[in-house]
Design a protein around this motif. Structure first.
Motif, PDB file in Angstrom:
ATOM      1  N   LYS A  43       0.864  -1.178   0.000  1.00 18.23           N
ATOM      2  CA  LYS A  43       0.000   0.000   0.000  1.00 18.23           C
ATOM      3  C   LYS A  43       0.896   1.223   0.000  1.00 18.23           C
ATOM      4  O   LYS A  43       1.793   1.337   0.826  1.00 18.23           O
ATOM      5  N   GLU A  58       2.735  11.045  -3.558  1.00 18.15           N
ATOM      6  CA  GLU A  58       1.864   9.877  -3.490  1.00 18.15           C
ATOM      7  C   GLU A  58       1.068   9.731  -4.788  1.00 18.15           C
ATOM      8  O   GLU A  58       0.994   8.644  -5.375  1.00 18.15           O
ATOM      9  N   HIS A 109       1.255   6.664  -7.534  1.00 16.76           N
ATOM     10  CA  HIS A 109       0.067   5.907  -7.951  1.00 16.76           C
ATOM     11  C   HIS A 109      -0.041   5.898  -9.470  1.00 16.76           C
ATOM     12  O   HIS A 109      -0.354   4.858 -10.069  1.00 16.76           O
ATOM     13  N   GLN A 110       0.231   7.017 -10.121  1.00 15.80           N
ATOM     14  CA  GLN A 110       0.194   7.083 -11.586  1.00 15.80           C
ATOM     15  C   GLN A 110       1.268   6.178 -12.190  1.00 15.80           C
ATOM     16  O   GLN A 110       1.013   5.447 -13.149  1.00 15.80           O
ATOM     17  N   VAL A 165       0.293   2.391 -11.883  1.00 13.29           N
ATOM     18  CA  VAL A 165      -1.102   2.053 -12.189  1.00 13.29           C
ATOM     19  C   VAL A 165      -1.227   0.626 -12.750  1.00 13.29           C
ATOM     20  O   VAL A 165      -2.205  -0.064 -12.469  1.00 13.29           O
ATOM     21  N   ALA A 199      -1.656  -1.809  -9.916  1.00 14.23           N
ATOM     22  CA  ALA A 199      -2.737  -1.539  -8.961  1.00 14.23           C
ATOM     23  C   ALA A 199      -3.646  -2.754  -8.792  1.00 14.23           C
ATOM     24  O   ALA A 199      -4.064  -3.377  -9.760  1.00 14.23           O
ATOM     25  N   ARG A 202      -7.402   0.608  -4.677  1.00 13.39           N
ATOM     26  CA  ARG A 202      -7.220   2.053  -4.752  1.00 13.39           C
ATOM     27  C   ARG A 202      -5.783   2.488  -4.417  1.00 13.39           C
ATOM     28  O   ARG A 202      -5.231   3.365  -5.065  1.00 13.39           O
ATOM     29  N   GLU A 203      -5.181   1.880  -3.414  1.00 16.70           N
ATOM     30  CA  GLU A 203      -3.831   2.266  -3.015  1.00 16.70           C
ATOM     31  C   GLU A 203      -2.900   1.069  -2.830  1.00 16.70           C
ATOM     32  O   GLU A 203      -1.808   1.220  -2.305  1.00 16.70           O
ATOM     33  N   TRP A 204      -3.323  -0.094  -3.263  1.00 16.15           N
ATOM     34  CA  TRP A 204      -2.511  -1.306  -3.107  1.00 16.15           C
ATOM     35  C   TRP A 204      -1.937  -1.697  -4.457  1.00 16.15           C
ATOM     36  O   TRP A 204      -2.619  -1.631  -5.484  1.00 16.15           O
ATOM     37  N   PHE A 205      -0.666  -2.165  -4.433  1.00 14.89           N
ATOM     38  CA  PHE A 205       0.049  -2.453  -5.661  1.00 14.89           C
ATOM     39  C   PHE A 205       0.789  -3.791  -5.528  1.00 14.89           C
ATOM     40  O   PHE A 205       1.319  -4.118  -4.473  1.00 14.89           O
TER      41      PHE A 205
END
Length: 166
Positions: free
Chosen positions: A74, A109, A113-114, A117, A120, A123-126
């Motif tokens: 996250k 942040e 996230h971009q 992507v 992903a 929403r915020e976990w990768f």
């Protein structure tokens, strides 16, 4: 739901007991969203450069993952990363570990996230399971983003390990 109560499938008390925890969680999320909007509106004058946004944002960007899935990470932002980890822990069945932090606030942040992507999973976990050292990938990307706006790179203080690092 009211129809189910009227038909006797649920009692109003049972329905209320089921919905109250969901309502509390939603209200908590709403409060965080309101705080974020209020901070942005009050602290961000019009036409600020990305470097100004980063310098004026007191929040840290963090990477947190569970001990069970250390490479599912996250990426978030918080004024108090330790308190945020504790909040997240309440919804996790496995101990969570803060693995990396950096200054950079909401600007960094959002850019991370971009950049991630394609990884992903929420929403915020990768998903970094294919990366040998996810923290190096995150730190190098954060450094590149910050250098683009004329700021120094954050340090990657410790190598990634699957063990807890506190």
């Amino acid at each position: 739901m009211l129809q189910l109560v009227e038909k006797g499938a649920f009692s109003a008390t049972a329905l209320l007991a089921t919905l109250q925890p969901l309502l509390r969680e939603a209200e908590s999320e709403d409060e965080r969203d309101v705080e974020e909007v209020m901070w942005t509106a009050s602290e961000a004058p019009l036409r600020r450069t990305p470097a100004d946004l980063v310098r004026s944002d007191p929040r840290s960007v963090y990477a947190v993952s569970s001990e069970a899935e250390p490479k599912m990470i996250k990426i978030g932002v918080s004024k108090d990363v330790r308190a945020r980890r504790r909040t997240l822990q309440s919804g996790s069945g496995s101990p969570l570990v803060v693995r990396w932090t950096s200054p950079g606030g909401g600007y960094l942040e959002g850019r991370l996230h971009q950049c991630f992507v394609s990884r992903a999973v929420g929403r915020e976990w990768f998903d970094f399971r294919d990366a040998e050292n996810p923290l190096r990938v995150i730190a190098e990307t954060a450094g590149a983003v910050l250098r683009q706006v004329g700021l120094p790179s954050p340090e990657n203080k410790e190598p990634f390990t699957a063990e807890a690092t506190a």
